[in-house]
Design an enzyme around this catalytic site. Structure first.
Site, PDB file in Angstrom:
ATOM      1  N   SER A  94      22.483   6.459   0.058  1.00  0.00           N
ATOM      2  CA  SER A  94      22.331   5.075  -0.409  1.00  0.00           C
ATOM      3  C   SER A  94      20.820   4.698   0.012  1.00  0.00           C
ATOM      4  CB  SER A  94      23.524   4.231  -0.111  1.00  0.00           C
ATOM      5  OG  SER A  94      24.651   4.815  -0.367  1.00  0.00           O
ATOM      6  N   GLY A  95      20.370   3.781  -0.592  1.00  0.00           N
ATOM      7  CA  GLY A  95      19.208   3.041  -0.026  1.00  0.00           C
ATOM      8  C   GLY A  95      17.892   3.291  -0.803  1.00  0.00           C
ATOM      9  N   SER A  96      17.069   2.990  -0.461  1.00  0.00           N
ATOM     10  CA  SER A  96      15.613   3.148  -1.298  1.00  0.00           C
ATOM     11  C   SER A  96      15.079   4.435  -1.044  1.00  0.00           C
ATOM     12  CB  SER A  96      14.549   2.098  -0.767  1.00  0.00           C
ATOM     13  OG  SER A  96      14.223   2.285   0.629  1.00  0.00           O
ATOM     14  N   ASP A 112      20.761  11.573   3.285  1.00  0.00           N
ATOM     15  CA  ASP A 112      20.824   9.888   3.557  1.00  0.00           C
ATOM     16  C   ASP A 112      19.827   9.434   4.436  1.00  0.00           C
ATOM     17  OD1 ASP A 112      21.868   7.499   2.890  1.00  0.00           O
ATOM     18  OD2 ASP A 112      23.800   7.776   3.527  1.00  0.00           O
ATOM     19  N   GLY A 113      19.322   8.224   4.153  1.00  0.00           N
ATOM     20  CA  GLY A 113      18.565   7.326   4.876  1.00  0.00           C
ATOM     21  C   GLY A 113      19.170   6.889   6.127  1.00  0.00           C
ATOM     22  N   ASP A 172      18.743   3.052   8.879  1.00  0.00           N
ATOM     23  CA  ASP A 172      17.904   1.824   9.223  1.00  0.00           C
ATOM     24  C   ASP A 172      17.223   1.967  10.681  1.00  0.00           C
ATOM     25  OD1 ASP A 172      18.688   0.229   6.882  1.00  0.00           O
ATOM     26  OD2 ASP A 172      20.565   0.336   7.687  1.00  0.00           O
ATOM     27  N   GLY A 199      23.768   0.990   7.169  1.00  0.00           N
ATOM     28  CA  GLY A 199      24.792  -0.378   6.658  1.00  0.00           C
ATOM     29  C   GLY A 199      24.220  -1.212   6.292  1.00  0.00           C
ATOM     30  N   GLU A 250      29.216   6.464   3.622  1.00  0.00           N
ATOM     31  CA  GLU A 250      28.321   6.997   4.084  1.00  0.00           C
ATOM     32  C   GLU A 250      28.676   7.771   5.335  1.00  0.00           C
ATOM     33  OE1 GLU A 250      24.259   4.167   2.970  1.00  0.00           O
ATOM     34  OE2 GLU A 250      25.436   3.776   4.834  1.00  0.00           O
ATOM     35  N   LYS A 257      11.097   3.343  10.597  1.00  0.00           N
ATOM     36  CA  LYS A 257      12.593   3.567  11.329  1.00  0.00           C
ATOM     37  C   LYS A 257      12.801   3.946  12.697  1.00  0.00           C
ATOM     38  CE  LYS A 257      13.400   1.701   7.149  1.00  0.00           C
ATOM     39  NZ  LYS A 257      14.296   2.240   6.067  1.00  0.00           N
TER      40      LYS A 257
END
EC number: 5.3.1.6
Length: 238
Positions: A30-32, A87-88, A90, A101, A109, A127
């Site tokens: 999920s995420g950009s 996955d990415g 943060d 999250g 995730e 990041k």
């Protein structure tokens, strides 16, 4: 998001898709950055460059995007294996411990990352941090009837926790599981992510928190060098 950051995200997403092979069951994050990866996977499938791929998504948004692109999907409960999850994150520290999250879907995730034979994290260079939680808040998913109690317990552990409020609706953010999210800051950051993940998850009323410890097998970093976007595989420290 700046043009340079977009270029970094695109480069690292493409590098991750390049690791997908025919016949794989792939965890779709999920995420950009993960969204760019899903788009890249869909394009390769449409062009016939990959085949017999099945995706397992980690969020409603990812499920919708993958379906629109024609990526075959399977529910996690119907999956006996996940060959590769992408996955990415943060935040990523030098030991490959993560905070995830920001999109409030860290429970799914983490389930997908834990199931995967190999978990690749894709991030841009912004990041990377030396210590988690100095900048990005730690999400904790809690039962709606327990958020005040959990907030108090987190305070006793040295954390300042605030209920995450929605921006496009009145009231708090509600997760895909129907729960609430507390965003927590520890004044000096998180020095021991492994212990803190365990301690927070042991609090009554907590479903899961956004610390991903000892899960990442590889971290791919998109970065700009001499004005050109490139990708490197991060070296783990410790």
């Amino acid at each position: 998001m700046s043009d340079l950051q977009t270029q970094m995200k695109q480069a690292v997403a493409e590098a991750a898709v390049a690791q997908i092979r025919d016949g794989m069951v792939v965890g779709l994050g999920s995420g950009s950055t993960a969204a760019l990866m899903i788009e890249g996977l869909g394009a390769r499938l449409a062009a016939g460059q990959l085949r017999d791929i099945v995706g397992v998504t980690t969020s409603f948004q990812g499920e919708v995007l993958a379906a629109e692109l024609g990526i075959p999907l399977r529910a996690l409960n119907a999956t006996d294996r996940i060959d590769l999850a992408i996955d990415g994150a943060d935040e990523v520290d030098p030991s490959f411990q993560l905070i995830k999250g920001g999109g409030a879907c860290h429970v799914q995730e983490k389930l997908v990352a834990d199931r995967a034979e190999r978990f690749i994290v894709v991030v841009d260079s912004t990041k990377l941090v030396r210590c988690l939680n100095l900048d990005f808040l730690l999400p904790v998913e809690v039962l709606p009837g327990a958020w005040v109690q959990v907030q108090s317990r987190l305070k006793s552990m040295g954390g300042v926790a605030e209920l995450r409020m929605a921006t496009r609706k009145a009231g708090p953010v509600v997760t895909d599981q129907g729960n609430l999210v507390l965003d927590v800051r520890f004044e000096n950051g998180i020095s021991d992510p492994i212990a803190l993940e365990r301690d927070i998850n042991n609090l009554p009323g907590v479903l899961e928190n956004g610390l991903f410890v000892n899960l990442a097998d590889e971290v791919l970093v998109g970065e700009i060098k001499d004005g050109v976007a490139g990708v490197r595989s991060l070296d783990r420290v410790g």
